[in-house]
Enzyme design. Structure first.
Site, PDB file in Angstrom:
ATOM      1  N   HIS A   1       2.136  58.556  50.724  1.00  0.00           N
ATOM      2  CA  HIS A   1       3.100  57.949  51.110  1.00  0.00           C
ATOM      3  C   HIS A   1       4.669  58.335  50.761  1.00  0.00           C
ATOM      4  O   HIS A   1       5.601  58.435  51.792  1.00  0.00           O
ATOM      5  CB  HIS A   1       3.069  56.307  50.189  1.00  0.00           C
ATOM      6  CG  HIS A   1       4.286  55.388  50.869  1.00  0.00           C
ATOM      7  ND1 HIS A   1       3.914  54.871  52.124  1.00  0.00           N
ATOM      8  CD2 HIS A   1       5.040  54.628  50.240  1.00  0.00           C
ATOM      9  CE1 HIS A   1       5.168  54.026  52.312  1.00  0.00           C
ATOM     10  NE2 HIS A   1       5.828  53.909  51.542  1.00  0.00           N
TER      11      HIS A   1
ATOM     12  N   SER B   1       9.310  53.757  54.549  1.00  0.00           N
ATOM     13  CA  SER B   1       8.365  52.615  54.193  1.00  0.00           C
ATOM     14  C   SER B   1       8.950  51.197  54.949  1.00  0.00           C
ATOM     15  O   SER B   1       9.095  51.280  56.029  1.00  0.00           O
ATOM     16  CB  SER B   1       8.204  52.142  52.913  1.00  0.00           C
ATOM     17  OG  SER B   1       7.204  51.614  52.565  1.00  0.00           O
TER      18      SER B   1
ATOM     19  N   ASP C   1      -1.432  58.941  53.660  1.00  0.00           N
ATOM     20  CA  ASP C   1      -0.933  57.563  53.072  1.00  0.00           C
ATOM     21  C   ASP C   1      -1.524  56.851  52.403  1.00  0.00           C
ATOM     22  O   ASP C   1      -2.331  56.198  52.943  1.00  0.00           O
ATOM     23  CB  ASP C   1       0.019  56.903  54.312  1.00  0.00           C
ATOM     24  CG  ASP C   1       1.031  56.135  54.071  1.00  0.00           C
ATOM     25  OD1 ASP C   1       0.933  55.524  52.637  1.00  0.00           O
ATOM     26  OD2 ASP C   1       2.038  55.750  54.491  1.00  0.00           O
TER      27      ASP C   1
END
Length: 822
Positions: A787, A680, A753
């Site tokens: 994610h 991330s 995601d």
């Protein structure tokens, strides 16, 4: 019918082909489909080990429930159809959260805390369930059991361990749990699929016309959101799956409906059981914000469904200003006062919700007692933004405020019997770990609502905290004097242990329910008598004994500008630096922003913590002969009113250089065999370090964002818009410097995601930019993953990719890789 967000589209199939170079060929010289690969031993065995049960303590703290968990789901489970609607992901089969959002539970064991029998709950073979919830009287546990046609509500009798279905597979859990206990434990309020709802609307029909959007000149800056409605078909599906009928289900007796169906986003019963607070979304639905910002009615009804009070008629909230301290104008955060029969509490901004507006008072907390016909009373006016309230008793509550720009917080004791003012007892930088006085210890009251636990004489509240110091975290139990604000510690975790308080079992704070671990002992629960005996409650084994020989130590070093930094150095089992020399090393990090250099430099040793990796953790690489510097400090400090990100690249590079110098000086790492990686915002960091430094041989970037012009109304801790700080947005975007990335980089991204700001297009376009400039890059798209990666196949393959990539780029001689200077 084709469900939006379920099918494998042509662009995705193309991306999958791009993602999988033929083994043995350099990236970009050939592509083909690749089946899921298994990580090397012993990683696969650890991934498949039985998960440790999750403990839950009854409100009366007499019974411990141990919920057995399923292992990582299979990709086949993840492939079950899901709908992405208005910020939610749901499973249309059972009208609950999508499998990508759930961790299923598979069994329950009940243990009496004070000794006695252990009972196993009898559930049908092969059952899987979610959302277990204790009744306020601790006699029952409600849970949702997955069935072929929906979610059914079951109730466990704690005394006998028997379980039975009390409401068939019609629970509507699209927005979450889908149910809640009545305060007297006599029954459960269920959000149900309306009787006779019928099939879902057919959204495969040709569109009736174009989709339009216009502003009319109204400013509406919106941050990036995922899974929004996109067309009339989505609207129809949202209305179909999210419409619920409130139903009261007694434990003994027939169910009865309450009011009319609606798109119920939130519902709670008053502590006296007479009223219900509901948030009901209404049209027009929006295509630019999630359901939580749709127009909505916030109302109080009786238990027959009749509206007795309207708290708010909320408009579409798509125009909240970008700064983090901004809120929507009008009533918000409506709730029941936990320690009163039926008192409404809500907050209203006094600055229009815009922190850029000068104002002495930012927020006002208001109260209104049943029957809700009088004027609301101001509980307290706040100079910062409301950040929550903890209820205690009729004369004590604790109100928290925060202000992001300064990272400042206050905690004020207020007297609801004498509203209007409060007494500040905590005034601090909320990032300051060394001086955290702890938080109130909570206990359920008779209605099942969490309230502050007081000492026997009522003059003090119990508090607990992490007890962070330079030497480590040593959790503590203490008291806070309500008159003076002074704190006193009653007990603290012993040196070498990390023991947290789960519950205070008496009025003196002498008998505690704790969770203890150490560097070598896995977490387990026990009863501790302060200064006396310890009685074990669980004996959970080490879930990954293959890693028992791994060593870790806190290392400290200093950045060129004097900021103190630290990281946790992990070394493989059996490694001896004198005998074995430097190792290939992976540095895995995640930047953080601060307004105070002293706070940014705080160091906390974690040597007393039990560490075992799970999921797609980078720490698994310890089994393959790599050293890992975990979470090395990457502080981005803005002082004297300056924005941290205006010097992001310089500070990031300086922190990385200090970390590299430290591990090389220790003799555990070879300067030419160090990789950097992150997930991330850590992936964003990784790409920037490869673009702007020559410190690393290679990088691994998972589920990141690389072009900040695609998040123009703010990102991470950046409050300014692109148009307010274009130089900063551009300078921080590694996409703009793709021509300078001349070290090999592995990009991994979940195809689905769901994180704001890390749309898969970020990796797709960064890959194209790198490829166009001749970089050595491998781009892996994980089908069906969000994610974070959940499927067993996806997790295993990710770890295979990471191991293979580092083997090729760190263990091979430097001359065979693409590393080089800028």
């Amino acid at each position: 019918m084709t469900l939006r967000g379920v099918r494998l589209s042509a662009p995705l199939l193309f991306g999958l082909l791009l993602a999988t170079p033929v083994l043995g060929q350099p990236a970009g010289q050939g592509t083909q489909a690749l089946t899921y690969q298994q990580p090397p031993a012993p990683i696969a065995d650890i991934l498949d080990s039985r998960p440790t049960p999750t403990p839950s303590v009854a409100p009366d703290r007499k019974t411990l429930a141990l919920f057995e968990r399923s292992n990582l789901p299979s990709i086949a489970e993840m492939a079950e159809p899901q709908l992405r609607l208005a910020g939610f992901r749901i499973n249309p089969r059972n009208n609950g959260p999508a499998n990508s959002r759930l961790s299923w539970l598979t069994g329950i064991e009940l243990k009496t805390i004070d000794g006695g029998t252990t009972r196993r709950v009898s559930l049908p073979t092969g059952s899987r369930f979610t959302s277990p919830s204790w009744s306020p009287d601790s006699r029952s546990i409600a849970l949702l059991v997955d069935q072929p046609t929906g979610m059914a509500l079951w109730v466990v009798d704690v005394a006998t361990g028997s379980a039975r279905e009390v409401f068939g597979p019609r629970v509507n859990a699209a927005t979450g749990g889908g149910f809640g206990w009545l305060p007297d434990s006599s029954g459960i309020v269920v959000q149900a699929v309306p009787e006779g709802r019928g099939p879902a609307p057919d959204v495969t029909v040709p569109p009736a016309g174009p989709i339009l959007a216009e502003t009319g000149g109204r400013a509406a800056p919106v941050r990036t959101y995922q899974d929004l409605l996109g067309n009339p078909g989505d609207e129809a599906l949202f209305a179909h799956y999210f419409t619920a009928q409130t139903t009261i289900v007694p434990l003994n007796g027939p169910a009865r409906v309450v009011g009319t169906p609606g798109v119920i986003l939130g519902s709670s019963v008053s502590p006296d059981g007479r009223f219900m607070l509901r948030t009901v979304a209404k049209r027009p639905f929006s295509y630019v914000v999630p359901a939580s910002l749709f127009p909505a009615d916030v109302v109080v009804t009786d238990l027959n469904g009749s509206v007795v009070h309207t708290v708010a008629d909320l408009p579409l909230r798509d125009n909240i200003p970008p700064p983090f301290d901004a809120v929507a104008p009008g009533p918000r955060a409506a709730q029941w006062r936990a320690d009163a029969p039926a008192t409404l509490v809500w907050v209203e901004a006094q600055d229009g919700g815009d922190p850029r507006t000068a104002a002495e008072i930012r927020d006002r907390v208001l109260m209104l007692d049943a029957p809700f016909t009088g004027a609301p009373v101001t509980l307290i006016d706040l100079k910062e933004r409301f950040a929550g309230i903890t209820w205690g008793r009729e004369d004590v509550a604790l109100v928290n405020t925060r202000w992001f720009n300064t990272r400042h917080e206050t905690r004020s004791v207020v007297d609801p019997l004498n509203p209007g003012t409060g007494r500040v007892i905590v005034d601090r930088n909320y990032q300051d770990r060394y001086n955290d006085p702890g938080s109130p210890v909570l206990m359920p009251n008779a209605a099942g609502r969490p309230v502050i636990q007081f000492t026997a004489d009522g003059s003090k509240m119990f508090v607990d905290g992490d007890g962070a110091t330079r030497e480590g975290e040593y959790p503590f139990l203490g008291t806070l004097d309500l008159s003076t604000g002074q704190t006193q510690r009653l007990w603290q975790s012993a040196s070498g242990d990390y023991e947290t308080v789960l519950g205070v079992l008496d009025d003196e704070g002498r008998r505690l329910l704790t969770r203890r671990e150490s560097r070598i002992d896995p977490p387990n629960l026990q009863i501790r008598t302060v200064g006396g005996d310890v009685t074990p409650l669980t004996t959970f084994p080490d879930p990954a004994p293959q890693l028992a020989g791994v060593t870790k130590e806190l290392i400290t070093y200093t950045r060129d500008d004097g900021v103190q930094l630290s990281g946790t150095l992990y070394l493989p089992a059996g490694y001896d630096r004198t005998r074995d020399g430097p190792l290939p090393l992976l540095m895995w990090a995640y930047p953080a922003e601060f307004t105070d250099a002293a706070v940014a430099g705080q160091i906390v040793d974690t040597a007393n913590r039990f560490t075992r990796p799970g999921g797609s953790s980078h720490l698994f690489l310890l089994t393959q002969g790599y050293a890992v510097l975990d979470d090395p400090s990457m502080p981005i400090v803005g002082q004297d009113g300056q924005e941290p990100n205006d010097t992001y690249i310089a500070q990031l590079s300086a922190s990385a250089k200090a970390a590299v110098d430290a591990v090389v000086a220790m003799g555990v790492a070879d300067r030419d065999r160090i990789a950097v990686g992150g997930h991330s915002y850590g992936a964003f960091m990784t790409a920037n370090l490869l673009a702007h430094t020559d410190l690393f041989r290679t990088g691994i970037a998972r589920s990141g964002a690389y072009n900040r012009t695609l998040t123009p109304f703010g990102f991470q801790a950046e409050q300014r818009t692109y148009w307010q700080a274009p130089e900063t947005y551009n300078a921080m975007s590694p996409f703009a410097f793709a021509d300078r990335v001349n070290e090999p980089i592995l990009l991994i991204h979940g195809e689905a995601d769901d994180n704001s700001g890390t749309f898969p297009v970020q990796s797709e376009r960064f890959y194209a930019a790198l490829k166009g400039h001749g970089a050595t890059v491998r781009y892996v798209v994980l089908p069906l993953e969000a994610h974070g990666y959940r499927a067993r196949e996806s997790v295993g393959h990710t770890l295979w990719e990471m191991t293979r990539w580092l083997d090729q780029n760190l263990k091979a001689p430097a001359s065979t890789t693409a590393a080089g200077g800028h």
